[in-house]
Design a protein around this motif. Structure first.
Motif, short mmCIF file in Angstrom:
data_model
loop_
_atom_site.label_atom_id
_atom_site.label_comp_id
_atom_site.label_asym_id
_atom_site.label_seq_id
_atom_site.Cartn_x
_atom_site.Cartn_y
_atom_site.Cartn_z
N LEU A 72 -3.09 12.58 5.90
CA LEU A 72 -3.22 11.50 4.93
C LEU A 72 -3.99 11.98 3.70
N VAL B 121 1.42 4.90 0.66
CA VAL B 121 0.80 5.89 1.55
C VAL B 121 1.36 7.27 1.23
N ASN C 146 -3.77 9.90 0.48
CA ASN C 146 -4.17 8.75 -0.33
C ASN C 146 -3.49 7.47 0.16
N ARG C 147 -4.19 6.35 -0.08
CA ARG C 147 -3.64 5.02 0.14
C ARG C 147 -3.94 4.22 -1.11
N GLU D 200 3.72 0.46 2.69
CA GLU D 200 3.37 -0.55 3.67
C GLU D 200 3.35 -1.91 2.97
N VAL E 63 0.86 -1.19 0.00
CA VAL E 63 0.00 0.00 0.00
C VAL E 63 0.89 1.23 0.00
#
Length: 222
Positions: free
Chosen positions: A135, A127, A137-138, A170, A125
């Protein structure tokens, strides 16, 4: 971290001071030797004078030491030019793009991010956060993904504003976050400086990185 002209002059001034001290010491020692030699000649026993060959030998010995010190100083200066601060060589980096990790700059065009999701991972993911940690976007990535073109979209699909964004990866295995990896991106080099014996680059958006953190360099796209 702000690098000022005063900081740079302090670093360079210290090195210059050491060289000046060494030169002054050498000059003082040579003058002392000549005074001692003159005093010896003036006070020698006229019935048992010092042999001229001995004088020549003493002078030659000191001259050899003097030349060795001067040679060492010259070699030290040449080494400093070749491998010292390196600012002369790094000046050629200005205007080029350096690849570092942790930050990317979005200016409206898609940004190439170097993700390198491991082949043995379940998924990754990407990040993306703002400089303030918000935050934005993921983005899900498949195992083995090496690069990703981010078009600047946020979680809602809207375009983010121009600026610097923090990026990281991630890595998931067995539905569990197993590790967090750094993500690379290219940023234009705007300035090079030296502080506390470390070469520092100021990149686009004010991002600052040590030269040792650069993993690749390329010409900026027209």
């Amino acid at each position: 971290m702000e690098i000022t002209a005063a900081d740079l002059s302090q670093v360079s001034g210290g090195a210059a001071g050491v060289e000046a001290t060494e030169a002054a010491t050498l000059s003082g020692d040579f003058e002392t030797f000549l005074k001692m030699l003159t005093t010896q000649a003036q006070n020698q026993d006229p019935f048992n004078p010092v042999d001229a060959t001995e004088y020549a030998s003493q002078l030659a010995s000191f001259s050899t030491v003097e030349q060795q010190v001067l040679t060492n100083e010259l070699l030290s200066n040449l080494t400093q030019i070749a491998t010292g601060s390196g600012l002369e060589r790094l000046a050629g980096w200005i205007g080029m793009e350096a690849q570092t990790v942790g930050a990317a700059y979005f200016d409206g065009a898609s940004v190439e991010l170097f993700t390198n999701v491991p082949e043995d991972a379940q998924s990754g993911v990407l990040v993306i956060r703002g400089a303030d940690g918000t935050l934005h976007n993921r983005i899900a990535l498949e195992a083995g993904t090496e690069t990703y073109l981010w078009d600047g979209s946020d979680l809602a699909g809207a375009r983010v504003s121009e600026g610097v964004y923090e990026v990281e990866l991630e890595v998931y295995r067995d539905d569990i976050l197993d590790e967090t990896r750094e993500v690379g991106a290219y940023l234009r080099v705007n300035e090079v400086a030296r502080l506390d014996d470390v070469n520092i680059l100021t990149l686009r958006g004010g991002v600052m990185r040590e030269v040792a953190e650069v993993t690749a360099l390329r010409r900026a796209e027209a």
